[in-house]
Design an enzyme around this catalytic site. Structure first.
Site, PDB file in Angstrom:
ATOM      1  N   ALA A 104      49.270  68.255  43.869  1.00 28.15           N
ATOM      2  CA  ALA A 104      48.540  67.118  44.434  1.00 28.15           C
ATOM      3  C   ALA A 104      49.439  65.884  44.512  1.00 28.15           C
ATOM      4  O   ALA A 104      50.251  65.646  43.627  1.00 28.15           O
ATOM      5  CB  ALA A 104      47.316  66.805  43.570  1.00 28.15           C
ATOM      6  N   ASP A 105      49.283  65.130  45.604  1.00 23.89           N
ATOM      7  CA  ASP A 105      49.953  63.832  45.684  1.00 23.89           C
ATOM      8  C   ASP A 105      48.890  62.741  45.500  1.00 23.89           C
ATOM      9  O   ASP A 105      47.718  63.048  45.267  1.00 23.89           O
ATOM     10  CB  ASP A 105      50.724  63.674  47.003  1.00 23.89           C
ATOM     11  CG  ASP A 105      49.827  63.746  48.241  1.00 23.89           C
ATOM     12  OD1 ASP A 105      48.611  63.493  48.138  1.00 23.89           O
ATOM     13  OD2 ASP A 105      50.363  64.045  49.325  1.00 23.89           O
ATOM     14  N   SER A 106      49.288  61.490  45.596  1.00 21.78           N
ATOM     15  CA  SER A 106      48.346  60.399  45.300  1.00 21.78           C
ATOM     16  C   SER A 106      47.146  60.397  46.255  1.00 21.78           C
ATOM     17  O   SER A 106      46.017  60.124  45.839  1.00 21.78           O
ATOM     18  CB  SER A 106      49.054  59.047  45.327  1.00 21.78           C
ATOM     19  OG  SER A 106      49.689  58.843  46.580  1.00 21.78           O
ATOM     20  N   ASP A 122      45.879  63.083  47.718  1.00 22.45           N
ATOM     21  CA  ASP A 122      45.054  64.216  47.285  1.00 22.45           C
ATOM     22  C   ASP A 122      44.176  63.824  46.103  1.00 22.45           C
ATOM     23  O   ASP A 122      43.003  64.204  46.028  1.00 22.45           O
ATOM     24  CB  ASP A 122      45.924  65.410  46.872  1.00 22.45           C
ATOM     25  CG  ASP A 122      46.662  66.048  48.042  1.00 22.45           C
ATOM     26  OD1 ASP A 122      46.122  66.050  49.160  1.00 22.45           O
ATOM     27  OD2 ASP A 122      47.779  66.543  47.816  1.00 22.45           O
ATOM     28  N   VAL A 123      44.747  63.061  45.178  1.00 24.03           N
ATOM     29  CA  VAL A 123      43.998  62.645  43.981  1.00 24.03           C
ATOM     30  C   VAL A 123      42.829  61.755  44.381  1.00 24.03           C
ATOM     31  O   VAL A 123      41.713  61.926  43.882  1.00 24.03           O
ATOM     32  CB  VAL A 123      44.925  61.945  42.958  1.00 24.03           C
ATOM     33  CG1 VAL A 123      44.113  61.335  41.824  1.00 24.03           C
ATOM     34  CG2 VAL A 123      45.952  62.935  42.411  1.00 24.03           C
TER      35      VAL A 123
END
Length: 76
Positions: free
Chosen positions: A33-35, A37-38
């Site tokens: 996950a990237d930011s 996605d979070v």
């Protein structure tokens, strides 16, 4: 039951296999996950479980288990 719903959200959001998700899985390191996605994940979790997840809590959620524990605590 909480874990199953969290898994379903993660599978949809991060396009990962269910087998890759465990309580110990790191959201960023293991699931990729990237930011952004979070942020999407948090919005989905808040909607699914009808809880509000404060920003300072999000920063402390590193694993799938952290998410499950937080939601279970809020649901009691």
């Amino acid at each position: 039951m909480v874990l199953d719903k969290v898994k379903k959200i993660l599978i949809e959001q991060l396009d990962v296999d269910e087998g890759a998700i465990s309580m110990e899985s790191s959201i960023i390191d293991d699931l990729g996950a990237d930011s952004l996605d979070v942020v999407d994940m948090v919005m989905s979790l808040e909607e699914e479980f009808d809880v509000e997840i404060p920003d300072d809590e999000i920063e402390g959620m590193k694993t799938v288990g952290d998410i499950v524990k937080f939601i279970e605590a809020k649901s009691e």
